[in-house]
Design an enzyme around this catalytic site. Structure first.
Site, PDB file in Angstrom:
ATOM      1  N   LYS A 223       0.842  -1.208   0.000  1.00  0.00           N
ATOM      2  CA  LYS A 223       0.000   0.000   0.000  1.00  0.00           C
ATOM      3  C   LYS A 223       0.877   1.258   0.000  1.00  0.00           C
ATOM      4  O   LYS A 223       0.722   2.137  -0.845  1.00  0.00           O
ATOM      5  CB  LYS A 223      -0.922  -0.007   1.226  1.00  0.00           C
TER       6      LYS A 223
ATOM      7  N   ASP B 119      -6.394   0.671   0.960  1.00  0.00           N
ATOM      8  CA  ASP B 119      -6.540   1.060   2.370  1.00  0.00           C
ATOM      9  C   ASP B 119      -7.928   0.645   2.850  1.00  0.00           C
ATOM     10  O   ASP B 119      -8.656  -0.052   2.139  1.00  0.00           O
ATOM     11  CB  ASP B 119      -6.270   2.565   2.554  1.00  0.00           C
TER      12      ASP B 119
END
Ligand code: SF4
Length: 211
Positions: free
Chosen positions: A120, A139
């Site tokens: 991420k 996320d």
């Protein structure tokens, strides 16, 4: 999953959130990397408040190496999980100094070897600082909204990312994540999504299913 629906969802997200940009403030790859690590379990607004002074005090990886753990913890205290974050950032900067000539690497393979950096964070840095779409940053908002829209049946972030990469054109991977995040913050909120206001409610399989 019907192809038309996916395309329609992607198209509607694009139309409604045309000019999305990352909310974290930064002026170079190191700042984006640090801000992204700090943003875990916090809000972008809070991080921007902290980094406004932090980035004046720490300008190079060596600056983060030089500071004591205690002093650095105080500097980032309000971002939450400050002990771990301080430890990771200091370790990471030491690696940047020793192995990367004090530069942030710009490949996924290298970025994910750094402490506290998973896909991420690497995706955010690669897209935001280097203009490279290597993947889709998953996320909490991306995970929730993608699931509600029926774009993935997975719960593991890496698998969700793969599902989304298959259906979104590569040049839009970064903005697609930002669009889902904005939608998750404004409309498809965690507890009670505002389906009645949602421009996706005719194509969303979860529309009006929340009591
Ligand atoms: S219709 Fe409801 S559940 Fe579906 S994306 Fe919109 S707000 Fe979320």
């Amino acid at each position: 999953m019907a192809e038309v629906k996916v395309n329609e969802i992607i198209g509607l997200l694009k139309k409604n959130y045309l000019n999305v940009k990352i909310a974290l403030e930064y002026s170079n790859p190191l700042e984006l990397l640090i801000a992204t690590i700090l943003s875990a379990q916090s809000t972008d607004k809070q991080i921007n408040k902290v980094t406004k002074t932090l980035f004046k005090k720490y300008r190079t990886p060596q600056d983060y190496v030089n500071v004591s753990q205690e002093e650095f913890e105080k500097d980032i205290y309000s971002t939450g999980f400050y002990r771990n974050k301080a430890k990771n950032i200091k370790n990471l900067c030491e690696i940047l100094v020793n192995d990367f000539n004090s530069k942030v690497p710009y490949t996924m393979e290298e970025l994910v070897t750094l402490p506290g950096v998973a896909r991420k964070t690497a995706n955010i840095v690669l897209a935001g600082a280097f203009g490279k779409n290597e993947g889709i940053a998953v996320d909490t908002h991306v995970r929730r909204v993608a699931a509600r829209l029926g774009l993935t049946a997975n719960t593991d972030p890496d698998k969700i990312e793969k599902d989304l990469m298959k259906i979104v054109p590569r040049e839009e991977w970064d903005v697609f994540a930002l669009r889902l995040i904005q939608h998750g913050r404004e409309i498809c909120i965690a507890k009670k999504p505002k389906c009645e206001l949602c421009f996706l409610n005719k194509v969303c399989p979860s529309a009006f299913t929340f009591g």
